[in-house]
Scaffold this active site. Sequence first.
Site, PDB file in Angstrom:
ATOM      1  N   HIS A 237      25.316  39.521  31.607  1.00  0.00           N
ATOM      2  CA  HIS A 237      26.026  38.340  32.106  1.00  0.00           C
ATOM      3  C   HIS A 237      27.369  38.801  32.669  1.00  0.00           C
ATOM      4  O   HIS A 237      27.690  39.996  32.627  1.00  0.00           O
ATOM      5  CB  HIS A 237      26.161  37.267  31.022  1.00  0.00           C
ATOM      6  CG  HIS A 237      26.890  37.677  29.779  1.00  0.00           C
ATOM      7  ND1 HIS A 237      28.234  37.967  29.753  1.00  0.00           N
ATOM      8  CD2 HIS A 237      26.448  37.858  28.498  1.00  0.00           C
ATOM      9  CE1 HIS A 237      28.594  38.282  28.520  1.00  0.00           C
ATOM     10  NE2 HIS A 237      27.528  38.234  27.747  1.00  0.00           N
TER      11      HIS A 237
ATOM     12  N   HIS B 187      29.679  41.230  30.660  1.00  0.00           N
ATOM     13  CA  HIS B 187      29.352  42.663  30.755  1.00  0.00           C
ATOM     14  C   HIS B 187      29.803  43.207  32.110  1.00  0.00           C
ATOM     15  O   HIS B 187      30.324  44.319  32.218  1.00  0.00           O
ATOM     16  CB  HIS B 187      27.840  42.904  30.628  1.00  0.00           C
ATOM     17  CG  HIS B 187      27.225  42.335  29.388  1.00  0.00           C
ATOM     18  ND1 HIS B 187      26.178  41.445  29.427  1.00  0.00           N
ATOM     19  CD2 HIS B 187      27.509  42.518  28.086  1.00  0.00           C
ATOM     20  CE1 HIS B 187      25.845  41.111  28.185  1.00  0.00           C
ATOM     21  NE2 HIS B 187      26.633  41.740  27.353  1.00  0.00           N
TER      22      HIS B 187
ATOM     23  N   CYS C 119      27.003  39.928   9.602  1.00  0.00           N
ATOM     24  CA  CYS C 119      26.672  39.084  10.755  1.00  0.00           C
ATOM     25  C   CYS C 119      25.835  39.916  11.715  1.00  0.00           C
ATOM     26  O   CYS C 119      26.309  40.916  12.251  1.00  0.00           O
ATOM     27  CB  CYS C 119      27.934  38.586  11.461  1.00  0.00           C
ATOM     28  SG  CYS C 119      27.540  37.770  13.032  1.00  0.00           S
TER      29      CYS C 119
ATOM     30  N   CYS D 215      27.219  40.195  15.349  1.00  0.00           N
ATOM     31  CA  CYS D 215      28.257  41.226  15.533  1.00  0.00           C
ATOM     32  C   CYS D 215      27.736  42.594  15.123  1.00  0.00           C
ATOM     33  O   CYS D 215      28.379  43.604  15.412  1.00  0.00           O
ATOM     34  CB  CYS D 215      29.481  40.971  14.663  1.00  0.00           C
ATOM     35  SG  CYS D 215      30.350  39.443  14.921  1.00  0.00           S
TER      36      CYS D 215
ATOM     37  N   CYS E 113      30.672  32.870  11.134  1.00  0.00           N
ATOM     38  CA  CYS E 113      31.293  33.900  11.978  1.00  0.00           C
ATOM     39  C   CYS E 113      31.938  33.205  13.181  1.00  0.00           C
ATOM     40  O   CYS E 113      31.277  32.436  13.879  1.00  0.00           O
ATOM     41  CB  CYS E 113      30.224  34.891  12.445  1.00  0.00           C
ATOM     42  SG  CYS E 113      30.730  35.819  13.912  1.00  0.00           S
TER      43      CYS E 113
ATOM     44  N   HIS F 251      29.939  34.026  16.553  1.00  0.00           N
ATOM     45  CA  HIS F 251      28.544  33.611  16.723  1.00  0.00           C
ATOM     46  C   HIS F 251      28.224  32.258  16.107  1.00  0.00           C
ATOM     47  O   HIS F 251      27.097  31.784  16.224  1.00  0.00           O
ATOM     48  CB  HIS F 251      27.604  34.716  16.197  1.00  0.00           C
ATOM     49  CG  HIS F 251      27.743  35.982  16.960  1.00  0.00           C
ATOM     50  ND1 HIS F 251      28.618  36.994  16.576  1.00  0.00           N
ATOM     51  CD2 HIS F 251      27.186  36.381  18.120  1.00  0.00           C
ATOM     52  CE1 HIS F 251      28.555  37.969  17.459  1.00  0.00           C
ATOM     53  NE2 HIS F 251      27.709  37.632  18.406  1.00  0.00           N
TER      54      HIS F 251
ATOM     55  N   LYS G 161      33.956  31.711  24.233  1.00  0.00           N
ATOM     56  CA  LYS G 161      33.504  33.008  24.721  1.00  0.00           C
ATOM     57  C   LYS G 161      32.080  32.873  25.269  1.00  0.00           C
ATOM     58  O   LYS G 161      31.259  32.172  24.693  1.00  0.00           O
ATOM     59  CB  LYS G 161      33.504  34.015  23.565  1.00  0.00           C
ATOM     60  CG  LYS G 161      33.169  35.415  24.036  1.00  0.00           C
ATOM     61  CD  LYS G 161      32.856  36.368  22.887  1.00  0.00           C
ATOM     62  CE  LYS G 161      32.209  37.617  23.435  1.00  0.00           C
ATOM     63  NZ  LYS G 161      31.527  38.402  22.425  1.00  0.00           N
TER      64      LYS G 161
ATOM     65  N   LYS H  58      25.305  35.087  24.319  1.00  0.00           N
ATOM     66  CA  LYS H  58      23.930  34.630  24.208  1.00  0.00           C
ATOM     67  C   LYS H  58      23.801  33.553  23.126  1.00  0.00           C
ATOM     68  O   LYS H  58      23.127  32.549  23.307  1.00  0.00           O
ATOM     69  CB  LYS H  58      23.021  35.813  23.864  1.00  0.00           C
ATOM     70  CG  LYS H  58      21.577  35.376  23.858  1.00  0.00           C
ATOM     71  CD  LYS H  58      20.630  36.499  23.575  1.00  0.00           C
ATOM     72  CE  LYS H  58      19.215  35.969  23.686  1.00  0.00           C
ATOM     73  NZ  LYS H  58      18.231  36.898  23.184  1.00  0.00           N
TER      74      LYS H  58
HETATM   75  N1  MSP Z   1      26.858  47.415  21.652  1.00  0.00           N
HETATM   76  C1  MSP Z   1      28.187  47.068  21.355  1.00  0.00           C
HETATM   77  C2  MSP Z   1      29.151  48.078  21.938  1.00  0.00           C
HETATM   78  C3  MSP Z   1      28.994  49.486  21.480  1.00  0.00           C
HETATM   79  S1  MSP Z   1      30.086  50.554  22.281  1.00  0.00           S
HETATM   80  C4  MSP Z   1      29.980  51.953  21.457  1.00  0.00           C
HETATM   81  C5  MSP Z   1      28.491  45.701  21.926  1.00  0.00           C
HETATM   82  N2  MSP Z   1      27.693  45.297  22.909  1.00  0.00           N
HETATM   83  S2  MSP Z   1      27.815  43.899  23.682  1.00  0.00           S
HETATM   84  O1  MSP Z   1      26.632  43.798  24.511  1.00  0.00           O
HETATM   85  O2  MSP Z   1      28.048  42.839  22.783  1.00  0.00           O
HETATM   86  O3  MSP Z   1      28.992  44.088  24.662  1.00  0.00           O
HETATM   87  C6  MSP Z   1      30.303  43.842  24.275  1.00  0.00           C
HETATM   88  C7  MSP Z   1      31.187  44.087  25.459  1.00  0.00           C
HETATM   89  O4  MSP Z   1      30.710  43.354  26.612  1.00  0.00           O
HETATM   90  C8  MSP Z   1      32.602  43.609  25.272  1.00  0.00           C
HETATM   91  O5  MSP Z   1      33.403  44.516  24.572  1.00  0.00           O
HETATM   92  C9  MSP Z   1      33.022  43.466  26.703  1.00  0.00           C
HETATM   93  O6  MSP Z   1      33.236  44.750  27.226  1.00  0.00           O
HETATM   94  C10 MSP Z   1      31.791  42.854  27.340  1.00  0.00           C
HETATM   95  N3  MSP Z   1      31.766  41.410  27.185  1.00  0.00           N
HETATM   96  C11 MSP Z   1      30.792  40.674  26.584  1.00  0.00           C
HETATM   97  N4  MSP Z   1      31.100  39.366  26.692  1.00  0.00           N
HETATM   98  C12 MSP Z   1      32.263  39.223  27.343  1.00  0.00           C
HETATM   99  C13 MSP Z   1      33.031  38.129  27.751  1.00  0.00           C
HETATM  100  N5  MSP Z   1      32.665  36.886  27.523  1.00  0.00           N
HETATM  101  N6  MSP Z   1      34.181  38.384  28.409  1.00  0.00           N
HETATM  102  C14 MSP Z   1      34.588  39.659  28.682  1.00  0.00           C
HETATM  103  N7  MSP Z   1      33.886  40.706  28.304  1.00  0.00           N
HETATM  104  C15 MSP Z   1      32.725  40.532  27.633  1.00  0.00           C
HETATM  105  O7  MSP Z   1      29.449  45.083  21.497  1.00  0.00           O
END
Ligand code: MSP
Length: 502
Positions: A17, A20, A125, A128, A142, A145, A296, A299
């Site tokens: 999304h 990311h 959780c 997370c 949490c 979530h 935020k 999913k």
């Molecule tokens: N898999 C772990 C990260 C491991 S790194 C060694 C994880 N994955 S995640 O799919 O949840 O991705 C988290 C990251 O995605 C956030 O730190 C950020 O970089 C990005 N984002 C996910 N949602 C976001 C927003 N709503 N806004 C901005 N960035 C976001 O955590």
Amino acid sequence: MKKYITTPIYYVNDIPHIGHAYTTVAADVLSRFYRLKEEDVFFLTGTDEHGTKVAGAAESLGKSAKDFCDEISFEFVKEWKNLDIKYDRFIRTTDAGHIKCVKTVLKELYDRKQIYKGIYEGLYCTGCEKFLAESDLVEGVCPHHKKKPEKYSEENYFFKLSLYKDKLIKILSDKNDPDYMEVKPDERKNEIIGKLKLGLDDISISRSKVEWGVPLIFDESQTTYVWIDALINYISAIGCKSSSGFNKWWPADCHLMAKDILWFHAVIWPAVLMAIGISPPKKLFAHGFFTLNGQKMSKSLKNMIRPSELTGKFGVDATRYLLLSLFPFGIDGDISWDALTKKYNADLANNIGNLLARTIAMVEKYFDGKTPSPGGENKFSILDKIMEFDTYMKNLEFHLAINVVQSAADASNKYIEETAPWVLFKKNDPKLANVLYGLLESIGIITIHFQVFMPNASEKMWASLGAKKSLMTASEEFFDGKIDFLLPGSKISKSPPLFPRI
Ligand code: MSP
């Protein structure tokens, strides 16, 4: 100099999304900036594929975990291709090389007596993939979530994280420490230091009931905790400890992420590294969240915007631009279609698009579509407007870097109004050539700066200038202090509007 830049590796429980995309575009823009500065760049991104969350997502679809990971990981690869992300490596935690490196690191922690066996009891959780304290919960759930964490009790291996409390505080705060790790923004660093000062417990780094993970080499009945597995990607991707790739690229120059996962990167990761005799990364930057109506995007909250929704409306270049220009990189920003459209029209359709279209139209009309000669008088210049660009980019202040380029375009549009080339033409005034040459040159300089944000549109802008050098060569020369890319007499070309008004 080398620059090793990373994004988090994303969970494959869902397709990408714009949250990311935000981090990934930022890392791409930063990497392109350093490449433009002729630095040696290694840009890493990838997917995080083990653990309960991913295994559960696969199971709910009746797919094997590996097939499911292959499928979703490929969605990330496709999305990054679509968004023009130029990474050097896309790592997957199911890659054989990564798994081997995880085993090596865990074995070394064990051999160095940094790991012991104990009973873990607490709240977990799955969203997370982390343990929560009662004090982390908001109304019993949490806060990220909105789910109640599960009660958890089992025999695990623990990492002696508590041993590193003082050293961590030191590397976070003492710039003279050889292991100094810069954490930005400062408020986030201070939060981490404040939390560390309250105390630091050892952490469980294995699971007995999670099969979808990397088995521990010293106890195959347990798998590695998904976060430890994931963090190790930053060294496995460059060849793991002691390899030539590792020696070349480590320590990482900038780990990018959102604030939700800063603790893992600023506390657990450097402690694991120090425990096996490796220096911590040099810099971490934790940006804000994209929120929709204050929540935020995620999913579990089912409120995601997909990158394709933005590229479908604005195109790839403008999407990259909009993601980074709407808010300062360090803070949360609430997204709305209205704000995105307004920004697109104001910055791209009106300011940049207009400048290009007007200038090209005038050169066509007054000079038969050929670049005029600059003439002897003082030429228009936007250099003073654009001076801070580098500093802002190095500080990851992308919106400010963008603002200075916009102000240069603004000044150029004002210069058109002030000099009124249509009047000069009527009066047959020789200044006209100089004015239009200055404008073409400004467009070139704006393009040189915007290419890291909008690579394709910039190539198109460049092509319309009929320059004598490629954008790349002209950029290298520009950053070496030389501006010499226009060719008087060469044909400029009109292109369809790059950023049609929406
Ligand atoms: N898999 C772990 C990260 C491991 S790194 C060694 C994880 N994955 S995640 O799919 O949840 O991705 C988290 C990251 O995605 C956030 O730190 C950020 O970089 C990005 N984002 C996910 N949602 C976001 C927003 N709503 N806004 C901005 N960035 C976001 O955590």
